[in-house]
Design a protein around this motif. Sequence first.
Motif, PDB file in Angstrom:
ATOM      1  N   ARG A 285     -12.833 -25.829 -37.509  1.00  0.00           N
ATOM      2  CA  ARG A 285     -13.104 -26.130 -39.027  1.00  0.00           C
ATOM      3  C   ARG A 285     -14.001 -25.552 -39.734  1.00  0.00           C
ATOM      4  N   VAL A 289     -13.807 -23.383 -43.098  1.00  0.00           N
ATOM      5  CA  VAL A 289     -14.732 -23.656 -44.539  1.00  0.00           C
ATOM      6  C   VAL A 289     -15.368 -22.199 -44.865  1.00  0.00           C
ATOM      7  N   MET A 292     -13.220 -19.861 -46.332  1.00  0.00           N
ATOM      8  CA  MET A 292     -12.767 -20.236 -47.730  1.00  0.00           C
ATOM      9  C   MET A 292     -13.986 -19.961 -48.813  1.00  0.00           C
ATOM     10  N   TYR A 307     -14.803 -26.656 -53.561  1.00  0.00           N
ATOM     11  CA  TYR A 307     -15.218 -28.016 -52.981  1.00  0.00           C
ATOM     12  C   TYR A 307     -13.983 -28.970 -53.068  1.00  0.00           C
ATOM     13  N   VAL A 310     -11.768 -27.735 -50.097  1.00  0.00           N
ATOM     14  CA  VAL A 310     -12.451 -28.126 -48.646  1.00  0.00           C
ATOM     15  C   VAL A 310     -11.959 -29.644 -48.531  1.00  0.00           C
ATOM     16  N   LYS A 311     -11.934 -30.428 -49.648  1.00  0.00           N
ATOM     17  CA  LYS A 311     -11.523 -31.928 -49.800  1.00  0.00           C
ATOM     18  C   LYS A 311     -10.326 -31.939 -49.402  1.00  0.00           C
ATOM     19  N   VAL A 313      -8.230 -30.232 -47.633  1.00  0.00           N
ATOM     20  CA  VAL A 313      -8.226 -29.967 -46.055  1.00  0.00           C
ATOM     21  C   VAL A 313      -8.531 -31.097 -45.443  1.00  0.00           C
ATOM     22  N   ASP A 314      -9.643 -31.765 -45.667  1.00  0.00           N
ATOM     23  CA  ASP A 314      -9.913 -32.974 -44.885  1.00  0.00           C
ATOM     24  C   ASP A 314      -8.997 -34.165 -45.216  1.00  0.00           C
ATOM     25  N   GLY A 339      -5.683 -23.738 -45.316  1.00  0.00           N
ATOM     26  CA  GLY A 339      -7.001 -23.281 -46.204  1.00  0.00           C
ATOM     27  C   GLY A 339      -6.503 -22.610 -47.359  1.00  0.00           C
ATOM     28  N   GLU A 419     -23.589 -26.849 -50.074  1.00  0.00           N
ATOM     29  CA  GLU A 419     -22.563 -26.062 -49.765  1.00  0.00           C
ATOM     30  C   GLU A 419     -22.619 -25.647 -48.104  1.00  0.00           C
ATOM     31  N   LEU A 422     -20.883 -28.328 -46.275  1.00  0.00           N
ATOM     32  CA  LEU A 422     -19.621 -28.287 -46.138  1.00  0.00           C
ATOM     33  C   LEU A 422     -19.126 -27.929 -44.564  1.00  0.00           C
ATOM     34  N   TYR A 425     -18.970 -31.416 -39.814  1.00  0.00           N
ATOM     35  CA  TYR A 425     -17.981 -32.056 -39.699  1.00  0.00           C
ATOM     36  C   TYR A 425     -18.616 -33.711 -39.580  1.00  0.00           C
TER      37      TYR A 425
END
Length: 514
Positions: A285, A289, A292, A307, A310-311, A313-314, A339, A419, A422, A425
Motif C-alpha cells: 500500500r 501511495v 500516486m 488526498y 488515497v481516501k 483506495v482505502d 490507484g 502527506e 499518507l 497504514y
Amino acid sequence: MAPTRLASKPIGVNENFNGIMTNGITTRSKQMATLKTYKESLKVTNKRKADSPLKDMTAKRAAFGDITNAFNKSCATNDKDKVTAVKKVTVESKVLPTVKNIKPQTAVLNGKSSKAKQLQRVATNAIESVQKHFVKDPPKPVATRAQNGILKHIERKSLGKENCQNNSQTSVKSGSDVSGEPSLYLTALENISPIDVTKEECKTISEKLNKVNLDDSVNRSLDEETESPHRVPDGIVDFDKENWNDPFQVSHYAMDIFNYLRSRERLFPIDDYLQRMKGITSWMRALLVDWMVEVQESFELNHETLYLAVKLVDLFFTRSTKTQPEKDHLTKEELQLLGASALFIASKFDERIPPLIDDFLYICDGAYTLGQMLKMEMNILRVIDFDLGIPLSYRFLRRYARCARVSMPTLTLARFVLEQCLLEYGLLGHSDSKMAAAALYIALRMKSLGTWTPTLQYYTGYKLQDILPIVLEQNAALHKKPKSAISTVRNKYSHTIFFEVAKVPLIDNSALSS
C-alpha cells in the motif's frame, strides 16, 4: 508524462488562403490572382451555411439539456394536417358564438300567414338543433395561478370584513379557486369555515392579514450583519470577522461548513482491512501511495485530488472486503489499476481540466486496457455509493492555518507532515480533522512558533490532550529511516518551491508533550 497531441488541420478554411498564409507570394500578380480565386470561392452558391439540422435527421441532445428536443419523423405531423387542424378550430370558434346570437325574427315572422308561421318553426328547430350539437355546456372561466392568488387575497380581506358584520353571508367558499376546484395553495387561514368564525376571531384574522408585507426590504441584509457577525469567545482572534465582506472567503458560512464536514467524518470509517486480505501488505500500500504522489506531481494535479484518491483506495478496500467473498478480493497485480482509477475519479471531481483516461492508461505503461479501467471506475463508485463528498485532512489543515495566520513555510511544513503520513497504514483509523490539527501542531513546534493557542482550539474544536496521541504517532513516522523505494514525498518537499521543509530538523516526543 502523457504524449504530446498534435493539432488537427483546421476545417472549413479555403486552400488558396492557406497557401497565402503559409507559403507566401513573390509577385503582386500572383497575389491578386490568388486573392481573386479566394473571393470567387466565397461566392459559390453551393457553399454550406450554418443552418439548423435537417428536418429528416435527429437533433443531438446536449448534456443536461432539454430531453424533448429530439426530432422524430414518424411522430411528426405533416404540414397539411397542421393546416387542417387550424382550420377546424377556426370554424368551430366561429360557429359557436354565431349560434348563441341567433334570434327568431319575430318582427318579420309575426304569424300573419301560414307560410310565415312555417318559416318561424323551421328557424326555431334549426336553432335548437345547432345548440343541441354544438352548445352543450359552456366551459367555466378558469383563472390562472396568479389570478387565483390575487382573487384569494381580495376574498380573504372581504371575508374578514363581511364576517364581522354578518357571519351568515359569505362571498366565496374558502379553500377553492374561481372554478370551484380545491386550491393547490391552501393556507391555514383559508381552512377556517366562515360560519364558525366569531367577531373576535375575525378581528384577529384581519389584523394578521393586514400585517402581511411582501416587501423584501424588511429582511436583514448581509451588509447589516457586518456589525455583529458570529461571536467568538474573548481572547480569540476572529478570522471570519475580518473577512466578513469578502465574498470569496464565505465567512458567513465557513464555520458551519467545516462543522458539517466534521460531522460527516463518521460516515467514512476505515478499519484494519488488511486482516481480511491475503497477498497484500502495508508495504504494498505504501508503494501504491508513493506512486500516486508521483502521478500527482507529474500531472500537476491539486493536492485535494491526491488526498481524495488515497481516501477512495482505502474506502474501497474497507467496504469491498466486508461484502465480497475472499476469492473476489483484489490481487496485487490490480493495485496499480485501483490507484489509477481512483486518481481518474478524483480528477474529474476536483480538477478544472482533468486528464484523459488515455493519460492514466499511459502512465500504467499499457498494463491495463480501457475496458479494465472503466470497469474498475464503475466498481469503485458502486462500492462507495457514489458519495465523493468525503472530508479531507488537507482541507481542514488549510482552514486551521488560515485562522491561526500561519506563514506559508510553516503551512508547507505541516503539509509535508500530513502527506508523509499518507504512507502510514497505522494512521488510517484517525479522523481527518484530528490528523490535520496534529500535523499543524508538529509544524509549529518544529518552527519554534509556540504551542496550541486558544484560537486554534476554538477553530479546530480540539484541545491539545485530544490530538496529542496522534501527534506522537505522526512524529514517530517522521523519524523512520527513509527508504529509496518510497522517497517521493521527501524529494518533493526538499525542493526550493516547497521551501525545503523536508530538511527541517526533527524534534523529540518530549518537546511535543511539554
